[in-house]
Design a protein around this motif. Sequence first.
Motif, PDB file in Angstrom:
ATOM      1  N   GLY A  89       0.842  -1.200   0.000  1.00  0.00           N
ATOM      2  CA  GLY A  89       0.000   0.000   0.000  1.00  0.00           C
ATOM      3  C   GLY A  89       0.874   1.246   0.000  1.00  0.00           C
TER       4      GLY A  89
ATOM      5  N   TRP B 256     -10.938   7.341   1.827  1.00  0.00           N
ATOM      6  CA  TRP B 256     -11.531   6.262   1.027  1.00  0.00           C
ATOM      7  C   TRP B 256     -11.698   5.003   1.885  1.00  0.00           C
ATOM      8  CZ3 TRP B 256     -11.433   1.511  -1.257  1.00  0.00           C
ATOM      9  CH2 TRP B 256     -12.121   1.362  -2.458  1.00  0.00           C
ATOM     10  N   ALA B 257     -10.654   4.670   2.641  1.00  0.00           N
ATOM     11  CA  ALA B 257     -10.680   3.461   3.472  1.00  0.00           C
ATOM     12  C   ALA B 257     -11.750   3.572   4.553  1.00  0.00           C
ATOM     13  CB  ALA B 257      -9.310   3.228   4.087  1.00  0.00           C
TER      14      ALA B 257
ATOM     15  N   HIS C 154     -15.240   3.267   2.894  1.00  0.00           N
ATOM     16  CA  HIS C 154     -15.483   1.899   2.399  1.00  0.00           C
ATOM     17  C   HIS C 154     -15.225   0.841   3.466  1.00  0.00           C
ATOM     18  CE1 HIS C 154     -15.296   4.135  -1.380  1.00  0.00           C
ATOM     19  NE2 HIS C 154     -16.053   3.183  -1.869  1.00  0.00           N
TER      20      HIS C 154
ATOM     21  N   VAL D  59     -12.552  -0.169   5.012  1.00  0.00           N
ATOM     22  CA  VAL D  59     -11.427  -1.065   4.762  1.00  0.00           C
ATOM     23  C   VAL D  59     -10.499  -0.996   5.974  1.00  0.00           C
ATOM     24  CG1 VAL D  59      -9.384  -1.421   3.324  1.00  0.00           C
ATOM     25  CG2 VAL D  59     -11.535  -0.701   2.272  1.00  0.00           C
TER      26      VAL D  59
ATOM     27  N   VAL E  87      -5.104  -0.938   4.398  1.00  0.00           N
ATOM     28  CA  VAL E  87      -4.941  -0.436   3.038  1.00  0.00           C
ATOM     29  C   VAL E  87      -3.898  -1.288   2.316  1.00  0.00           C
ATOM     30  CG1 VAL E  87      -4.160   1.528   1.648  1.00  0.00           C
ATOM     31  CG2 VAL E  87      -5.533   1.929   3.706  1.00  0.00           C
ATOM     32  N   ASP E  88      -4.307  -1.981   1.257  1.00  0.00           N
ATOM     33  CA  ASP E  88      -3.335  -2.736   0.471  1.00  0.00           C
ATOM     34  C   ASP E  88      -3.149  -2.022  -0.875  1.00  0.00           C
ATOM     35  OD1 ASP E  88      -5.641  -3.209  -0.863  1.00  0.00           O
ATOM     36  OD2 ASP E  88      -5.727  -5.367  -0.445  1.00  0.00           O
TER      37      ASP E  88
ATOM     38  N   THR F  54      -6.469  -1.215  -2.810  1.00  0.00           N
ATOM     39  CA  THR F  54      -7.263  -0.135  -2.192  1.00  0.00           C
ATOM     40  C   THR F  54      -6.643   1.212  -2.519  1.00  0.00           C
ATOM     41  OG1 THR F  54      -7.517  -1.621  -0.310  1.00  0.00           O
ATOM     42  CG2 THR F  54      -8.246   0.639  -0.005  1.00  0.00           C
TER      43      THR F  54
ATOM     44  N   GLU G 144      -7.139   2.117  -6.210  1.00  0.00           N
ATOM     45  CA  GLU G 144      -8.525   2.467  -6.519  1.00  0.00           C
ATOM     46  C   GLU G 144      -8.868   3.860  -5.992  1.00  0.00           C
ATOM     47  OE1 GLU G 144     -11.070  -0.768  -5.506  1.00  0.00           O
ATOM     48  OE2 GLU G 144     -12.883   0.322  -6.121  1.00  0.00           O
ATOM     49  N   ALA G 145      -8.432   4.123  -4.765  1.00  0.00           N
ATOM     50  CA  ALA G 145      -8.710   5.436  -4.174  1.00  0.00           C
ATOM     51  C   ALA G 145      -8.062   6.543  -5.000  1.00  0.00           C
ATOM     52  CB  ALA G 145      -8.192   5.473  -2.738  1.00  0.00           C
TER      53      ALA G 145
END
Length: 326
Positions: A196, A221-222, A225, A227, A230-231, A234, A237-238
């Motif tokens: 990440g 974002w995490a 969503h 999450v 965070v990988d 993720t 995408e963010a």
Amino acid sequence: MTEERAMEAALRPKALSDFVGQQTVRRQLSLVLESSRIRGTASDHVLLSGPPGLGKTTLAMIIAAEMNAPLRISSGPAIQHAGDLAAILSSLTEGEVLFVDEIHRMSRPAEELLYMAMEDFRVDVIVGKGAGATSIPLELPPFTLVGATTRAGLLPGPLRDRFGFTGQLEFYSTEELELVLRRSSAMLEMNVASEGFAEIAGRSRGTPRIANRLLRRVRDWALVHRVDQVDRATAAEALEMYEVDERGLDRLDRSVLEALCLRFNGGPVGLSTLAVLVGEETETVETVAEPYLVREGLLARTPRGRVATDQAWRHLGLTPPDRHPD
Ligand code: ADP
């Protein structure tokens, strides 16, 4: 204070040893500071140059901290009259560090006043107007000027020459940015996997300020969503959502390349024409977008103007023109 400003202040390293990367500048600067500590005098004036967000303000704060001296912060655009500068200079205490950001934007008269202040710790203050005006010399306590500019070449020679030390800050490597991100994520209490960090660092345009900013967007974002960790996926995408591409190019960078390729078939194009096309000031294109595009091998400076490289065409998903027909 905006969240970004508050976080920047919180995330700033406080000592030279916590400052990530910039080995050359750090080593040279630490010698300059050590020597002035031994001599028991104010350090030589320091000029820091490099694109925004690479750590110039942070270094100025560190210089003051390492010298155990108070810090005064001002900026070129705020110093439009020689009187503005005289007021600042005459209120400095012995050994104080004066940080002037965007020093190349200071007015001409202020700049000329600064020459004497830097060299002889003295200014001539003009009192009165017209025929009755007199100039009164004013002694200043020894101080250290730390000037920051996006490009040392923007400064007139006489001003540049009065700095005892010039540090040119370079873009950070992905590994260095990962270190910055690790430190920041711990302060933000975020759970981020190694990949990440690598993903965010790779999209940070070689710039710690951008790395920290992207980290906060990933955090948002995490959170939304739900999450936990965070990988790589993720983070990617963010950041796609915020229009930061996998090479770290943002909207301005891409507009510059698109203008070059689509409007001028790759160039060469003069800088000012390019700036008008992307709706930015020439200086912004030259000092913010261009250095990174050049470093990434996407743009080249030629005597006839700016040119998009084949890599730039491909990055935009276009086919480079055949420049060498048989
Ligand atoms: P500049 O003055 O060059 O625009 P700043 O000094 O304001 O840049 O740095 C922007 C942000 O980036 C700061 O909040 C700081 O936390 C971070 N930063 C900059 N350089 C470093 C570094 N070498 N190590 C860790 N963080 C850094």
